[in-house]
Design a protein around this motif. Structure first.
Motif, PDB file in Angstrom:
ATOM      1  N   ILE A 142       0.825  -1.215   0.000  1.00  0.00           N
ATOM      2  CA  ILE A 142       0.000   0.000   0.000  1.00  0.00           C
ATOM      3  C   ILE A 142       0.858   1.264   0.000  1.00  0.00           C
ATOM      4  CG2 ILE A 142      -2.103  -0.960   1.043  1.00  0.00           C
ATOM      5  CD1 ILE A 142      -1.132   0.272   3.711  1.00  0.00           C
ATOM      6  N   ALA A 143       2.145   1.100   0.315  1.00  0.00           N
ATOM      7  CA  ALA A 143       2.997   2.293   0.350  1.00  0.00           C
ATOM      8  C   ALA A 143       4.370   1.964  -0.224  1.00  0.00           C
ATOM      9  CB  ALA A 143       3.148   2.773   1.797  1.00  0.00           C
ATOM     10  N   THR A 144       4.981   2.951  -0.873  1.00  0.00           N
ATOM     11  CA  THR A 144       6.344   2.782  -1.371  1.00  0.00           C
ATOM     12  C   THR A 144       7.293   2.895  -0.171  1.00  0.00           C
ATOM     13  OG1 THR A 144       6.653   5.141  -1.670  1.00  0.00           O
ATOM     14  CG2 THR A 144       5.752   3.923  -3.552  1.00  0.00           C
ATOM     15  N   GLU A 162       7.237   6.447   1.150  1.00  0.00           N
ATOM     16  CA  GLU A 162       6.020   6.777   1.907  1.00  0.00           C
ATOM     17  C   GLU A 162       6.065   6.117   3.281  1.00  0.00           C
ATOM     18  OE1 GLU A 162       3.267   7.097  -2.108  1.00  0.00           O
ATOM     19  OE2 GLU A 162       3.106   5.346  -0.820  1.00  0.00           O
TER      20      GLU A 162
END
Lengths: 165, 425
Positions: free
Chosen positions: B233-235, B238
């Protein structure tokens, strides 16, 4: 000596303020990206702005890293030498840093000029502004390296400055 | 001739104490001047070296670690580790190692771990009757698990150099990190039995639960980072920024030990640390580009393969070279310079990039505790107010246990690749 120390403090203040702002821009851009995705689509400019903020943060922080020792060196030989040699080598290292930065500045300016021909895809920012970060990196490296050499020659304890920073 | 100039200037500059990043720049500059290549290539390569997506996560992870560190987590983590293993003989040594492992899940650098845990544990162990050299040695040795257990700054850099996803790199470090911790705990226990080191009283399950509850919000950060990476859901960038915000909220509003006045200074200090690493990465990119254009990786691979193409011997040669270089050179610089050349060699004998990357990072982390240039060794000897030599003697058993784990990870690829394969397929 007081003048040099004052100049150092002023420069340090502006660079620290600069890295702080660049880091905050990076954080806010990334959070905007995350929150944007949570509610729908992220704005397209966030990723680009994050990268530019990182490069400016590096440019503004490299001179401070030289002074604080974050820009690491191998000092085992240097410290093992007797008498004034550690200080002499310290000055030599600072001057070598200043020499590198000076030689690279014209090339870095040329790189800024190349940027006049391009614009960034998302923010349509002229790339010369972005490329200027590398010029700034070498310029600040030059200024801090000269200050480090002068302060060492004047027997100012740089580690004392590090702690205050 | 040009290549000779490149290496001669680099080594000469390092010896006289010029910062590694500048030494890389000076040697690259000498090469370009001798070869007659226009110098505008330097800013281009510096820019390209820093403008890599995954590197964006480095400042975030450094900030998250520093905010947590200033927000009262050290004592909580030590209390929890002590409740967990302090009652065994040599309990404070085991607590030290356990705390480093937990701390490693929050920060991505070993030096932060050595300074934070060492600042509390070394005086505490001395007071409890442990020899000062052993206290410093166990702190220095255990701090090296920090960058193996995710998150990890060196692993992010490897991701940038090799194109391997940061999530995979982080997962690849988990099992070797736990193994290193376990091996050091066994070593510590054996030394403690032989020397009859003290043990802490068992304070009961209720203290264990209370200590866990107190450290929960700090330890949960590791969970948040891993969840963010695994769920996709996040890099990594992030993830790092979210971890920083989390660390700020926990330090300022949950533990209430992070002074708000101090936050701007912590942010600026973290930015300077990150900037120094990124400047090193940028200037090393010029040096790396020269190595590739001079076909140095192929030359190294060709030379070694002309001696042997036995994978076991090649792995041993790579490890010996990395251990040797790690004794003298700063970890991240060594990683940036040697990773690509040695990856070519490893791939030539069929070693997977992910496996190679894991044992290369593990190897260079051991270099943080080896003389003559071992940063964690210096930090811990400084805290214990000891000269380097007794700490070096005391750390030898831990070095041996770390090298055994290194060899296990080097020769059993599954230790590095099993978890990332399980998670990412």
């Amino acid at each position: 000596m007081k003048v040099i120390l004052k100049a150092y403090r002023v420069l340090e203040f502006f660079c620290r303020a600069g890295v702080f702002i660049a880091f905050m821009v990076l954080i806010i851009a990334v959070l905007t990206q995350v929150l944007g995705r949570a509610v729908g689509d992220s704005p397209v400019w966030t990723e680009e702005l994050t990268r530019f903020a990182l490069i400016y943060m590096t440019a503004l922080g490299v001179g401070l890293g030289l002074m604080s020792g974050d820009l690491v060196n191998v000092d085992i030989v240097c410290d093992a030498l007797p008498g004034p040699w550690p200080r002499i080598l310290n000055v030599a290292a600072s001057l070598a840093t200043a020499f590198l930065a000076t030689i690279l500045l014209p090339g870095a300016w040329k790189y800024v000029q190349i940027g006049f021909l391009q614009k960034s895809p998302a923010m349509a920012l002229q790339m010369s502004f972005v490329h200027f970060s590398v010029f700034l990196l070498f310029l600040l490296l030059l200024v801090f390296a000269v200050m480090r050499a002068v302060l060492t020659l004047l027997h100012v304890d740089i580690s004392h400055l590090k702690q205050e920073a | 001739m040009e290549v000779f100039v490149l290496f001669a200037v680099f080594i000469g500059a390092l010896v006289i104490g010029i910062p590694v990043a500048i030494a890389l720049g000076l040697s690259s500059l000498s090469y370009l001047l001798v070869s007659g290549i226009p110098l505008v290539v330097v800013p281009q390569k510096v820019y390209a070296g820093i403008d890599v997506f995954v590197l964006l996560s480095i400042p975030g992870f450094i900030l998250a670690g520093n905010l947590m560190n200033n927000g009262g987590i050290t004592e909580r983590i030590i209390r929890f580790a002590n409740a967990l293993v302090g009652w065994v003989r040599g309990g404070l040594g085991l607590t030290n190692i356990g705390a480093s492992m937990l701390f490693g899940g929050i920060t991505g650098t070993a030096v932060a771990d050595a300074a934070s845990i060492g600042g509390v544990m070394i005086p505490g162990m001395k007071k409890a009757g442990y020899p000062a050299d052993f206290s410093a040695a166990v702190t220095a040795a255990s701090s090296t698990v920090g960058p193996i257990i995710p998150p990890s700054v060196p692993m992010i850099i490897v991701g940038a150099l090799s194109g391997i996803s940061v999530g995979q790199m982080f997962m690849a470090g988990a099992v070797p990190g736990l193994l290193m911790g376990l091996a050091m705990m066994i070593t510590c226990y054996v030394i403690a039995r032989r020397n009859n080191f003290p043990r802490e009283p068992w304070r009961g399950t209720s203290e264990l639960v209370r200590a866990f509850a107190s450290a929960f919000w700090a330890i949960a950060m590791t969970g948040i980072i891993i969840y963010g990476l695994l769920s996709g859901i996040a890099t990594p960038t992030e993830n790092a920024v979210v971890a920083s915000v989390y660390a700020f909220v926990v330090g300022a509003f949950v533990y209430r030990e992070l002074p708000l006045k101090k936050v701007p200074k912590i942010i600026a200090d973290s930015a300077v640390s990150a900037a120094s690493i990124l400047a090193l990465v940028g200037l090393a990119n010029v040096f790396g580009w020269i190595l590739v254009s001079e076909r140095i990786p192929q030359a190294i691979a060709g030379t070694v393969l002309s001696i042997t193409d036995n994978p076991i011997l090649v792995v041993l040669i790579i490890n010996l070279l990395l251990l040797f270089v790690g004794m003298f050179m700063e970890t991240i610089a060594a990683l940036i310079i040697l990773f690509v050349p040695l990856l070519s060699l490893a791939q030539a004998v069929g070693i997977e990039p992910l496996h190679f990357a894991t044992f290369a990072v593990l190897n260079l982390m051991i270099g943080l505790t080896t003389p003559p240039v071992g940063v964690c060794l210096f930090v811990c000897a400084g805290i214990a107010r000891l000269p380097l030599s007794p700490v070096v003697r005391a750390i030898l058993p831990f070095l041996l246990s770390n090298i055994i784990v290194l060899l296990l990870v080097s020769f059993i690829p599954a230790l590095a690749t099993w978890l990332p394969n399980l998670v990412f397929g």
